[in-house]
Write a protein that holds these residues in place. Structure first.
Motif, PDB file in Angstrom:
ATOM      1  N   MET A   1      35.378  29.579  39.521  1.00 42.01           N
ATOM      2  CA  MET A   1      34.726  30.944  38.878  1.00 42.01           C
ATOM      3  C   MET A   1      35.907  31.333  38.191  1.00 42.01           C
ATOM      4  N   LYS A   2      35.150  31.650  36.882  1.00 41.19           N
ATOM      5  CA  LYS A   2      36.592  32.439  36.402  1.00 41.19           C
ATOM      6  C   LYS A   2      36.283  34.395  36.451  1.00 41.19           C
ATOM      7  N   ILE A   3      37.625  34.538  36.903  1.00 41.96           N
ATOM      8  CA  ILE A   3      37.277  36.460  36.519  1.00 41.96           C
ATOM      9  C   ILE A   3      37.985  37.070  35.605  1.00 41.96           C
ATOM     10  N   TYR A   4      37.758  37.530  34.558  1.00 41.54           N
ATOM     11  CA  TYR A   4      38.753  38.252  33.714  1.00 41.54           C
ATOM     12  C   TYR A   4      38.391  39.927  34.351  1.00 41.54           C
ATOM     13  N   ILE A   5      39.382  40.230  33.817  1.00 36.34           N
ATOM     14  CA  ILE A   5      39.516  42.218  34.081  1.00 36.34           C
ATOM     15  C   ILE A   5      40.691  42.188  32.584  1.00 36.34           C
ATOM     16  N   MET A   6      39.893  43.039  32.593  1.00 38.68           N
ATOM     17  CA  MET A   6      40.965  44.144  31.665  1.00 38.68           C
ATOM     18  C   MET A   6      41.082  45.327  31.124  1.00 38.68           C
ATOM     19  N   ARG A   7      41.385  46.353  30.704  1.00 37.49           N
ATOM     20  CA  ARG A   7      41.648  47.645  30.621  1.00 37.49           C
ATOM     21  C   ARG A   7      41.515  47.983  29.064  1.00 37.49           C
ATOM     22  N   HIS A   8      40.789  48.758  29.227  1.00 40.44           N
ATOM     23  CA  HIS A   8      40.266  49.433  28.754  1.00 40.44           C
ATOM     24  C   HIS A   8      40.969  49.863  27.505  1.00 40.44           C
ATOM     25  N   GLY A   9      40.061  49.780  25.943  1.00 44.73           N
ATOM     26  CA  GLY A   9      41.334  50.083  25.000  1.00 44.73           C
ATOM     27  C   GLY A   9      41.653  51.966  24.850  1.00 44.73           C
ATOM     28  N   GLU A  10      42.734  52.010  23.781  1.00 45.39           N
ATOM     29  CA  GLU A  10      43.320  53.064  23.655  1.00 45.39           C
ATOM     30  C   GLU A  10      42.535  54.302  23.534  1.00 45.39           C
ATOM     31  N   PHE A  46      29.406  36.307  29.512  1.00 44.66           N
ATOM     32  CA  PHE A  46      29.775  36.375  31.352  1.00 44.66           C
ATOM     33  C   PHE A  46      28.137  36.616  32.444  1.00 44.66           C
ATOM     34  N   ASP A  47      27.864  36.286  33.565  1.00 40.03           N
ATOM     35  CA  ASP A  47      27.068  36.210  34.065  1.00 40.03           C
ATOM     36  C   ASP A  47      27.062  37.663  34.541  1.00 40.03           C
ATOM     37  N   LYS A  48      28.160  38.420  35.087  1.00 45.99           N
ATOM     38  CA  LYS A  48      28.084  39.683  35.586  1.00 45.99           C
ATOM     39  C   LYS A  48      29.293  40.316  34.780  1.00 45.99           C
ATOM     40  N   ILE A  96      31.297  37.249  44.404  1.00 48.21           N
ATOM     41  CA  ILE A  96      31.107  35.964  44.091  1.00 48.21           C
ATOM     42  C   ILE A  96      30.345  34.951  44.873  1.00 48.21           C
ATOM     43  N   GLU A  97      30.692  35.455  46.456  1.00 52.34           N
ATOM     44  CA  GLU A  97      29.467  34.493  47.183  1.00 52.34           C
ATOM     45  C   GLU A  97      28.036  34.392  47.528  1.00 52.34           C
ATOM     46  N   LEU A  98      27.444  35.769  47.248  1.00 57.21           N
ATOM     47  CA  LEU A  98      25.763  35.989  47.492  1.00 57.21           C
ATOM     48  C   LEU A  98      25.372  35.815  45.717  1.00 57.21           C
ATOM     49  N   GLU A  99      26.510  35.795  44.595  1.00 57.49           N
ATOM     50  CA  GLU A  99      25.533  35.680  43.383  1.00 57.49           C
ATOM     51  C   GLU A  99      26.176  33.955  42.488  1.00 57.49           C
ATOM     52  N   LYS A 100      27.358  34.368  43.017  1.00 59.20           N
ATOM     53  CA  LYS A 100      27.012  33.399  42.398  1.00 59.20           C
ATOM     54  C   LYS A 100      27.557  33.126  41.120  1.00 59.20           C
ATOM     55  N   PRO A 101      28.345  34.032  40.353  1.00 60.29           N
ATOM     56  CA  PRO A 101      28.370  34.118  38.799  1.00 60.29           C
ATOM     57  C   PRO A 101      30.237  33.338  38.528  1.00 60.29           C
ATOM     58  N   GLN A 102      29.681  32.730  37.287  1.00 58.84           N
ATOM     59  CA  GLN A 102      30.446  31.388  37.486  1.00 58.84           C
ATOM     60  C   GLN A 102      31.569  32.482  36.335  1.00 58.84           C
ATOM     61  N   GLN A 103      31.096  33.419  35.588  1.00 55.48           N
ATOM     62  CA  GLN A 103      32.122  34.694  34.674  1.00 55.48           C
ATOM     63  C   GLN A 103      31.412  35.571  34.924  1.00 55.48           C
ATOM     64  N   LEU A 104      32.724  36.420  35.690  1.00 55.78           N
ATOM     65  CA  LEU A 104      32.573  37.672  36.074  1.00 55.78           C
ATOM     66  C   LEU A 104      34.107  38.338  35.225  1.00 55.78           C
ATOM     67  N   LEU A 105      33.402  39.322  34.600  1.00 55.03           N
ATOM     68  CA  LEU A 105      34.423  40.420  33.737  1.00 55.03           C
ATOM     69  C   LEU A 105      34.429  42.039  34.252  1.00 55.03           C
ATOM     70  N   LEU A 106      35.625  42.196  34.507  1.00 51.72           N
ATOM     71  CA  LEU A 106      35.675  43.548  34.787  1.00 51.72           C
ATOM     72  C   LEU A 106      36.482  44.800  34.192  1.00 51.72           C
ATOM     73  N   PHE A 139      39.316  31.405  40.143  1.00 47.76           N
ATOM     74  CA  PHE A 139      39.697  31.984  41.637  1.00 47.76           C
ATOM     75  C   PHE A 139      38.298  30.939  42.022  1.00 47.76           C
ATOM     76  N   ASP A 140      39.422  30.101  43.198  1.00 50.31           N
ATOM     77  CA  ASP A 140      38.592  29.223  44.266  1.00 50.31           C
ATOM     78  C   ASP A 140      38.249  30.125  45.588  1.00 50.31           C
ATOM     79  N   GLU A 141      36.518  30.280  45.410  1.00 46.58           N
ATOM     80  CA  GLU A 141      35.684  31.301  46.353  1.00 46.58           C
ATOM     81  C   GLU A 141      35.948  31.254  47.654  1.00 46.58           C
ATOM     82  N   LYS A 142      36.348  29.640  47.841  1.00 46.82           N
ATOM     83  CA  LYS A 142      36.333  28.920  49.245  1.00 46.82           C
ATOM     84  C   LYS A 142      37.721  29.702  50.129  1.00 46.82           C
TER      85      LYS A 142
END
Length: 154
Positions: A1-10, A46-48, A96-106, A139-142
């Protein structure tokens, strides 16, 4: 699965409180540029999405959401600038364990985004993030650890 982490804009320098600082015009534009870069590279849904309750992070998601979509968007008080990266990592692991998203953005803030990246990719030191920058982690959830795929900035 992929986790995307983004900082807010200026964001503006001054407001009644740090949480109320809004994006500048440049911050909005850079966020739109990053959304287009995602689309050009096949990232469209994104899934979430977890978004800080601070206005500048919410506005960043609003700009992204003009080009990108999400099945679910949730405000998360844990991902403010001084959130605890270890606690956020534990939360993400459970989610991740509960919802199993494949694409997660923060969509969050410095310094948390840098420390969280180091929690997710234990072989790395914390990353620096320009405004509107995005890092992608496979991200390797295992094994509960990831590898940095890339980091883009406007």
């Amino acid at each position: 699965m992929k986790i995307y982490i983004m900082r807010h804009g200026e964001a503006e320098q001054f407001a009644d409180s740090d949480a109320e600082r809004e994006l500048t015009l440049r911050g909005r534009e850079e966020s739109r540029i990053m959304a287009e870069k995602c689309r050009e590279n096949g990232i469209e849904m994104f899934d979430k999405v977890l978004v800080s309750p601070y206005i500048r992070a919410q506005q960043t998601w609003q700009e992204l959401n003009q080009s990108l979509s999400a099945k679910e968007v949730q405000l998360s008080a844990d991902i403010t600038p001084y959130g605890d990266a270890e606690a956020v990592f534990d939360y993400l692991s459970a989610l991740i364990e509960l919802e199993k998203p494949q694409q997660l953005l923060l969509v969050s803030h410095l310094p948390l985004v840098g420390y969280l990246t180091a929690e997710l990719v234990p072989s790395m030191a914390p990353l620096m993030f320009a405004t509107s920058a995005i890092a992608a982690i496979e991200f390797d959830e295992k094994n509960k650890k990831g590898d940095l795929l890339w980091q883009w900035q406007p």
